[in-house]
Design an enzyme around this catalytic site. Sequence first.
Site, PDB file in Angstrom:
ATOM      1  N   ASP A   1       0.848  -1.199   0.000  1.00 29.28           N
ATOM      2  CA  ASP A   1       0.000   0.000   0.000  1.00 29.28           C
ATOM      3  C   ASP A   1       0.887   1.254   0.000  1.00 29.28           C
ATOM      4  O   ASP A   1       1.820   1.350   0.794  1.00 29.28           O
ATOM      5  CB  ASP A   1      -0.873  -0.052   1.273  1.00 29.28           C
TER       6      ASP A   1
ATOM      7  N   HIS B   1      -7.104   9.881   4.541  1.00 33.07           N
ATOM      8  CA  HIS B   1      -6.668   8.819   5.458  1.00 33.07           C
ATOM      9  C   HIS B   1      -6.821   9.280   6.905  1.00 33.07           C
ATOM     10  O   HIS B   1      -6.533  10.422   7.221  1.00 33.07           O
ATOM     11  CB  HIS B   1      -5.198   8.482   5.210  1.00 33.07           C
TER      12      HIS B   1
HETATM   13  P1  13P Z   1      -8.118   4.723   6.575  1.00 32.69           P
HETATM   14  O1  13P Z   1      -6.998   4.461   7.526  1.00 32.69           O
HETATM   15  O2  13P Z   1      -8.600   6.139   6.642  1.00 32.69           O
HETATM   16  O3  13P Z   1      -9.210   3.727   6.667  1.00 32.69           O
HETATM   17  O4  13P Z   1      -7.479   4.605   5.102  1.00 32.69           O
HETATM   18  C1  13P Z   1      -6.806   3.434   4.754  1.00 32.69           C
HETATM   19  C2  13P Z   1      -6.193   3.574   3.394  1.00 32.69           C
HETATM   20  O5  13P Z   1      -6.693   4.242   2.526  1.00 32.69           O
HETATM   21  C3  13P Z   1      -4.955   2.828   3.139  1.00 32.69           C
HETATM   22  O6  13P Z   1      -4.427   3.080   1.876  1.00 32.69           O
END
Ligand code: 13P
Length: 290
Positions: free
Chosen positions: A82, A180
């Site tokens: 990610d 995020h």
């Molecule tokens: P959140 O932590 O806001 O749920 O977002 C997670 C995300 O988009 C990881 O790439």
Amino acid sequence: MPLVTAACLLEHAQANTYAIPSFNFHDLVDLQAIVTAAEAEAAPVILMASEGTIRFAGFPYIEALARVAASQAKVPLALHLDHGRELDNIMKGIRHGFTSVMFDGSHLAYAENVRLTNWVVDVAHRAGISVEGELGQIPGTEDDISVAEQAAGMTDPGLVAEYVERTGVDALAVAIGTAHGLYKGEPQLDFDRLAAIRQAAVIPLVLHGGTGVPDATVRQAINLGICKLNVGTDLRLAYTGSIDQALKEHEINDPRPLLDIAREAVIEVVRDKIRLCGASGQAKAIKAQL
Ligand code: 13P
């Protein structure tokens, strides 16, 4: 079953108008919670490790955990890097069994984002794994940016067709009003923008910042082409909050009962998100196609 590519899962989600629930994990406890929940819902899921998690646990541990999870799971799982920003991490991810990588070039000038994303796609596709790109900038809620600044960072639908064509990405993360972390108010998504992006790109679209987005908003986004929903903070809150509460209520000095409590709390959150994505019961059809 071995880990599958994210592209293979996303293709099924796109064809059937649901989203693949994609969860950030950091250790054995939240990974087991995600897989247990996915099996209980008979759902495909994407396991995501961020560069922060790689710094915390290291590629070999993350690879080993995900491989064991996949070998035991009855549902299809993908392992995804990610927000990969360092090319070195992308290369290591590919060598360490990741079946999907995100190259996040959103902080770069457009031409450089295109050039580097295309380079990553070239390498990753030769290794048989899929790539997610990002166009526009998805902020962190901690960034404290104004509405005007957020709008300026949103994905420009006018660039989408060219970006997808020139980079060759398999999925595209879009900046349409999510962020995020925890929101201060209710997030306002720009659905007109999402519809215009959808018109310009036929590839699966990805919504980051899934924590705190109202269910109805997520459903509408899925109807408009979102095929992957990223959720991280909600799981971390369940993990740490449940431990915090247990320690307030009981005197516990063995981590195992505490981690059992945390795992159960994360399972509940993950099951909710899987249902919200419409992914429950989809594992069977995907397995039949593999
Ligand atoms: P959140 O932590 O806001 O749920 O977002 C997670 C995300 O988009 C990881 O790439």
